[in-house]
Design an enzyme around this catalytic site. Structure first.
Site, short mmCIF file in Angstrom:
data_model
loop_
_atom_site.label_atom_id
_atom_site.label_comp_id
_atom_site.label_asym_id
_atom_site.label_seq_id
_atom_site.Cartn_x
_atom_site.Cartn_y
_atom_site.Cartn_z
N SER A 78 86.73 46.99 -10.01
CA SER A 78 85.41 47.39 -10.51
C SER A 78 85.28 48.89 -10.74
O SER A 78 84.34 49.33 -11.41
CB SER A 78 84.32 46.93 -9.54
OG SER A 78 84.37 47.66 -8.33
N LYS A 105 81.41 52.46 -5.08
CA LYS A 105 80.78 52.60 -6.39
C LYS A 105 80.50 54.07 -6.65
O LYS A 105 80.63 54.91 -5.77
CB LYS A 105 79.46 51.82 -6.47
CG LYS A 105 79.57 50.33 -6.17
CD LYS A 105 80.33 49.56 -7.25
CE LYS A 105 80.42 48.07 -6.88
NZ LYS A 105 81.30 47.32 -7.82
#
Length: 211
Positions: free
Chosen positions: A58, A108
């Site tokens: 991701s 993230k």
């Protein structure tokens, strides 16, 4: 074994030590001190820094599956605050996991901090923060900023976070309907990912990659 044998005594140096001998002894003492510090490091690192293994794509291409990053656990202490562009590791319990799994960690990138208005997208397909387009040079080359439109004001004390490979990332966009609107509490941040430390060919700093 001869129990009556007396241990031999090393020959005493009849004259003062030469400069080389004194330096040699100093080097040995310095080496012992360094070794003692290195032995103490693992305990200290538990409080200061922690390795984290990347298990999904991701954050590609910035981070790849199998990368180990060093997480600075003191980055946001002593008056320092998370910044847009920082790559962070956080505990998603109660936000990303909606309380169903405890202690699940994510990595993230911060796109918005408390007080920011983050929206997607402008006429050129870019994310805007407080009305200004963000030049996201860290995005995966095959991706666009977002296929999901959104417009949110980030509450104080929370963060809007997204992966660098947007088409493969489950991030704040996937939790827009959850309490907090998909944002993550700052106090759930474990630390800032500062550097890739493994594999050796991937060794690089993650600081300054803010777009």
């Amino acid at each position: 074994m001869d129990t009556d044998a007396q241990p031999t005594e090393r020959d005493r140096v009849p004259t003062p030590r030469t400069g080389r001998e004194r330096r040699s002894r100093s080097v040995r003492m310095a080496g012992a001190a360094v070794a003692a510090v290195l032995l103490a490091l693992p305990a200290a690192e538990a409080f200061v820094a922690e390795p984290f293994r990347i298990s999904s794509d991701s954050m590609g291409n910035t981070l790849e599956v199998g990368d180990r990053v060093l997480v600075n656990k003191l980055a946001y202490r002593f008056g320092n605050h998370p910044r847009r562009g920082d790559v962070v590791v956080f505990d998603g319990a109660g936000s990303f996991d909606r309380g169903t799994r405890d202690g699940t960690d994510y990595v993230k990138r911060i796109v918005g901090v408390g007080g920011d208005r983050v929206r997607c997208c402008d006429a050129r397909g870019r994310i805007e923060v407080n009305g200004q387009p963000v030049d996201e040079t860290y995005l995966h080359p095959d991706d666009r900023p977002s296929a999901v439109p959104f417009d949110i004001e980030v509450p104080e004390g929370r963060l809007w976070v997204m992966g660098d490979r947007r088409s493969r990332s489950r991030d704040s966009r996937d939790h827009l309907g959850s309490p907090g609107g998909g944002t993550v509490p700052v106090d759930r941040v474990i630390g800032r990912a500062d550097r890739i430390v493994w594999p050796a060919g991937r060794w690089t700093s993650l600081r300054g990659r803010h777009g």
